[in-house]
Scaffold this motif. Structure first.
Motif, short mmCIF file in Angstrom:
data_model
loop_
_atom_site.label_atom_id
_atom_site.label_comp_id
_atom_site.label_asym_id
_atom_site.label_seq_id
_atom_site.Cartn_x
_atom_site.Cartn_y
_atom_site.Cartn_z
N LEU A 164 47.35 -11.99 18.33
CA LEU A 164 47.69 -10.69 17.76
C LEU A 164 47.25 -9.54 18.67
CD1 LEU A 164 47.57 -9.74 14.07
CD2 LEU A 164 46.79 -8.14 15.78
N VAL A 165 45.98 -9.53 19.06
CA VAL A 165 45.50 -8.38 19.84
C VAL A 165 46.09 -8.33 21.23
CG1 VAL A 165 43.36 -8.19 18.51
CG2 VAL A 165 43.33 -9.45 20.68
N SER A 166 46.32 -9.48 21.83
CA SER A 166 46.84 -9.48 23.20
C SER A 166 48.34 -9.22 23.24
CB SER A 166 46.51 -10.80 23.91
OG SER A 166 47.02 -11.91 23.19
N LEU A 167 49.09 -9.88 22.39
CA LEU A 167 50.54 -9.71 22.40
C LEU A 167 50.98 -8.33 21.90
CD1 LEU A 167 51.78 -13.18 21.09
CD2 LEU A 167 51.68 -12.39 23.47
N LEU A 168 50.18 -7.71 21.03
CA LEU A 168 50.60 -6.46 20.40
C LEU A 168 49.81 -5.23 20.85
CD1 LEU A 168 51.20 -7.76 16.76
CD2 LEU A 168 52.78 -7.71 18.71
N HIS A 169 48.91 -5.37 21.79
CA HIS A 169 48.06 -4.24 22.18
C HIS A 169 48.85 -3.04 22.70
CE1 HIS A 169 48.62 -5.88 26.22
NE2 HIS A 169 48.14 -4.75 26.70
N ASP A 170 50.01 -3.27 23.29
CA ASP A 170 50.80 -2.19 23.89
C ASP A 170 52.11 -1.89 23.16
OD1 ASP A 170 49.26 -1.15 25.94
OD2 ASP A 170 50.16 -2.37 27.52
N VAL A 171 52.19 -2.19 21.88
CA VAL A 171 53.44 -1.87 21.16
C VAL A 171 53.67 -0.35 21.11
CG1 VAL A 171 53.56 -4.00 19.82
CG2 VAL A 171 52.37 -2.01 18.86
N CYS A 172 52.65 0.42 21.43
CA CYS A 172 52.80 1.87 21.52
C CYS A 172 53.82 2.28 22.59
CB CYS A 172 51.46 2.53 21.84
SG CYS A 172 50.72 1.93 23.39
N LYS A 173 54.17 1.35 23.47
CA LYS A 173 55.11 1.64 24.56
C LYS A 173 56.57 1.39 24.17
CE LYS A 173 51.75 0.76 28.21
NZ LYS A 173 51.45 -0.01 29.42
N ILE A 174 56.80 0.99 22.94
CA ILE A 174 58.17 0.77 22.48
C ILE A 174 58.91 2.10 22.44
CG2 ILE A 174 59.57 0.10 20.48
CD1 ILE A 174 57.42 -2.01 19.85
N ASN A 175 60.10 2.11 22.98
CA ASN A 175 61.02 3.26 22.92
C ASN A 175 60.49 4.53 23.58
OD1 ASN A 175 62.77 1.60 21.43
ND2 ASN A 175 61.91 2.28 19.50
N VAL A 176 59.63 4.42 24.58
CA VAL A 176 59.13 5.63 25.25
C VAL A 176 59.58 5.74 26.71
CG1 VAL A 176 57.13 5.85 23.73
CG2 VAL A 176 56.90 4.63 25.90
N TYR A 177 60.13 4.69 27.27
CA TYR A 177 60.58 4.73 28.66
C TYR A 177 62.11 4.79 28.69
CZ TYR A 177 55.83 3.28 29.74
OH TYR A 177 54.46 3.22 29.83
N HIS A 178 62.62 5.73 29.45
CA HIS A 178 64.06 5.91 29.54
C HIS A 178 64.47 5.89 31.00
CE1 HIS A 178 63.71 7.00 25.36
NE2 HIS A 178 62.74 7.82 25.71
N GLN A 179 65.50 5.12 31.31
CA GLN A 179 65.94 5.00 32.69
C GLN A 179 66.78 6.20 33.09
OE1 GLN A 179 68.23 1.50 33.94
NE2 GLN A 179 66.66 1.21 35.49
N GLU A 180 66.46 6.77 34.24
CA GLU A 180 67.16 7.91 34.82
C GLU A 180 67.51 7.57 36.26
OE1 GLU A 180 67.94 10.61 33.09
OE2 GLU A 180 66.77 10.14 31.30
N GLN A 181 68.18 8.48 36.92
CA GLN A 181 68.52 8.32 38.33
C GLN A 181 67.88 9.46 39.12
OE1 GLN A 181 70.61 5.88 39.87
NE2 GLN A 181 70.49 4.84 37.90
#
Length: 194
Positions: free
Chosen positions: A86-103
């Motif tokens: 639980l702690v290792s697999l989910l420690h960074d779920v805060c990063k969901i939907n925050v990175y957007h690909q640009e050029q």
């Protein structure tokens, strides 16, 4: 086996508490980019799928750290497979939907070309570890030690006052172990997979 399949296999084998199925459903849904998101914009795992790879690397590093005789016998750090997953697999779920690909333009061999890059934009800037705890708890109840481990997994590299980190590591040893695993995964495992 894909990284997504590997993650789901470990998750479903070990995380059984109430709400775990619903949280995995969220991770797999169109409301989440967990399995295709990068782990960062420029550093470790800054490529599609980097977040799930980093999460798996942290899991394996934490498993390895906690399996050491000294850690088990002298430090008395014995945690269930559910807590470790639980702690290792989910420690960074805060990063969901925050990175957007640009050029952007980049000079390659004297010629300007368009290259993809990731931009960070967080519509819920609630912090890092605390945001992960905030996202998990509507689905699953965390123990106090699990919550502190996820909250302080960035260790002294976070903006939190060092006295809070030191206190947490002293009183919640899982936080130190997770932070150690996260650093190992970030600086060694993730960079080797580029």
């Amino acid at each position: 086996m894909s990284k997504k399949d590997e993650f789901i296999k470990i998750y479903t084998e070990h995380i059984k508490r109430e709400g775990s199925v619903e949280f995995l459903d969220f991770l797999c849904s169109s409301k989440s980019d967990f399995f295709i998101a990068p782990a960062s914009t420029r550093f470790h795992g800054n490529y599609a799928g980097g977040l799930v790879e980093h999460s798996l690397n942290v899991y394996y590093c934490l498993q390895d750290y906690l399996s050491r005789d000294r850690v088990k016998e002298q430090y008395q750090m014995n945690y269930s497979q559910e807590t470790i997953a639980l702690v290792s697999l989910l420690h960074d779920v805060c990063k969901i939907n925050v990175y957007h690909q640009e050029q952007r333009n980049k000079k390659v061999n004297g010629t300007w070309v368009q290259v993809p890059y990731y931009e960070f934009e967080d519509s819920m800037p609630y912090g890092h570890g605390e945001k992960s705890v905030y996202m998990i708890t509507p689905f699953m109840k965390l123990s106090r030690e699990e919550a502190f481990a996820i909250r302080y997994h960035m260790g002294f590299s976070n903006e939190d006052p060092s006295r809070n980190v030191g206190y947490t590591f002293e009183h919640f040893p899982l936080a130190f172990a997770l932070s150690t695993a996260d650093m190992e995964a970030t600086y060694y495992c993730d960079s080797m997979q580029k």
